[in-house]
Enzyme design. Structure first.
Site, PDB file in Angstrom:
ATOM      1  N   HIS A  80      -3.090   6.896   2.104  1.00  0.00           N
ATOM      2  CA  HIS A  80      -3.522   5.609   1.552  1.00  0.00           C
ATOM      3  C   HIS A  80      -4.998   5.401   1.889  1.00  0.00           C
ATOM      4  O   HIS A  80      -5.422   5.548   3.042  1.00  0.00           O
ATOM      5  CB  HIS A  80      -2.682   4.471   2.122  1.00  0.00           C
ATOM      6  CG  HIS A  80      -3.258   3.120   1.842  1.00  0.00           C
ATOM      7  ND1 HIS A  80      -3.675   2.733   0.589  1.00  0.00           N
ATOM      8  CD2 HIS A  80      -3.511   2.066   2.668  1.00  0.00           C
ATOM      9  CE1 HIS A  80      -4.157   1.509   0.655  1.00  0.00           C
ATOM     10  NE2 HIS A  80      -4.064   1.080   1.904  1.00  0.00           N
ATOM     11  N   ASN A 133     -10.253  -0.089  -1.101  1.00  0.00           N
ATOM     12  CA  ASN A 133      -8.797  -0.127  -0.926  1.00  0.00           C
ATOM     13  C   ASN A 133      -8.175  -0.715  -2.187  1.00  0.00           C
ATOM     14  O   ASN A 133      -8.299  -1.910  -2.449  1.00  0.00           O
ATOM     15  CB  ASN A 133      -8.456  -0.990   0.296  1.00  0.00           C
ATOM     16  CG  ASN A 133      -6.971  -1.053   0.576  1.00  0.00           C
ATOM     17  OD1 ASN A 133      -6.146  -0.707  -0.258  1.00  0.00           O
ATOM     18  ND2 ASN A 133      -6.621  -1.519   1.765  1.00  0.00           N
ATOM     19  N   CYS A 154       0.806  -1.230   0.000  1.00  0.00           N
ATOM     20  CA  CYS A 154       0.000   0.000   0.000  1.00  0.00           C
ATOM     21  C   CYS A 154       0.836   1.275   0.000  1.00  0.00           C
ATOM     22  O   CYS A 154       0.323   2.348  -0.327  1.00  0.00           O
ATOM     23  CB  CYS A 154      -0.947   0.002   1.203  1.00  0.00           C
ATOM     24  SG  CYS A 154      -1.964  -1.487   1.311  1.00  0.00           S
TER      25      CYS A 154
END
Length: 315
Positions: A241, A271, A113
């Site tokens: 993020h 995500n 990530c």
């Protein structure tokens, strides 16, 4: 070289949209359960015939067009991804082939990530060192391909997409548009976010990640601002993020970015791992929510419990 800047951005998401109601037909969940815990309402899902490099190439093509460049103008391609199934040719090489580039250096970076912010720093360093003239930095992930669709704690989180940035040197005497990176990791806690097994599957310890992100990362993000000489209250944008709205909102508040537009693309995209920061940033710029030159904090965190951040000036 005296510094670099982001010349242009681009993003891409697959056409198929998966809603919370769709997921409720697959596992024991509901729109209320998902929205209240992670803030996600929809996410995009690539088909079996849409590999990671195709997502990346679409975003890269848009960034090149926005910069007024052609593929041959790029001599370094960096792709941040943790979901490319094939090892060779790597994703960056496949993107270069799709776009018809000349002979660029091509590298994949797997920092999960935090991949895009690591790759952006790597491009900045390479250009400053004279190893490249102009770089294409891409974050691309197909999280739905590594997801256990019977696990309601993870399948509700993920989406697919890509975001890209063209990075180039600034002229002598011009203020750099990409600030110094702060990066690191907590290796002994790497078990908190995993993509393991055959076939690989995504798993995480949600509460561990939540506590680490909300308790440890604000101070690190403020250090990023200090390195760039930008006070948190001077930030025009904050792009973290896009993992969970319950992480993003308190983290942004603790940083002290009281005047900043905070990216909340996780609501619509889920995500998307390494794609999440460039995807969210590109959308903010495209919608005119961040004006050209606006100082914006980028901060990636997650897998390996790695982190990387820098303050950039948006194109």
């Amino acid at each position: 070289m005296t510094g670099t800047r982001i010349a242009a951005l681009g993003h891409y998401q697959p056409a198929k949209v998966l809603t919370n109601e769709d997921l409720a037909e697959l596992v024991d969940t509901s729109d209320e359960w998902i929205s209240s815990r992670v803030g996600i309402r929809t996410r995009h899902m690539a088909g079996q015939d849409e590999p990671v490099d195709e997502l990346a190439a679409h975003a890269a093509g848009k960034a090149l067009a926005a910069a007024g460049l052609v593929p041959a103008d790029i001599d370094l391609v960096l792709v941040a991804t943790s979901t490319a199934i094939d090892r060779s040719p790597n994703t960056a090489a496949r993107v270069a082939a799709r776009l018809g580039m000349g002979s660029p250096a091509t590298m994949d970076l797997n920092v999960v990530c935090a991949g895009f912010t690591h790759a952006l720093a790597t491009a900045d360093h390479a250009i400053r060192a004279g190893s490249a003239r102009r770089a294409l930095v891409i974050g691309a992930d197909k999280m739905t391909e590594i997801t256990d669709w019977t696990d309601r704690t993870t399948c509700v989180l993920v989406g697919d997409g890509a975001g890209a940035a063209v990075v180039e040197a600034v002229e002598e005497g011009v203020e750099p548009g990409i600030g110094p990176v702060l990066w690191g990791s907590v290796p002994e806690m790497g078990h908190a976010v995993r993509i393991e097994g055959t076939p690989p599957r995504f798993a995480q310890e949600g509460q561990t990640v939540y506590r680490w992100a909300t308790q440890q990362l604000p101070a690190l993000a403020r250090q990023v601002c200090e390195r760039s000489g930008v006070a948190p209250e001077e930030l025009a944008g904050v792009v973290l993020h896009q993992a969970n709205l319950r992480i993003i909102e308190p983290l942004a508040a603790k940083i002290g970015a009281v005047n900043a537009v905070v990216a909340r693309d996780v609501v619509d995209s889920g995500n998307t791992s390494a794609a999440s920061i460039p995807l969210a940033l590109s959308k903010l710029v495209e919608r005119g929510e961040l004006p050209s030159g606006a100082p914006t904090l980028l901060f990636g965190f997650g897998g390996n419990l790695s982190y990387a951040g820098q303050v950039v000036r948006v194109p």
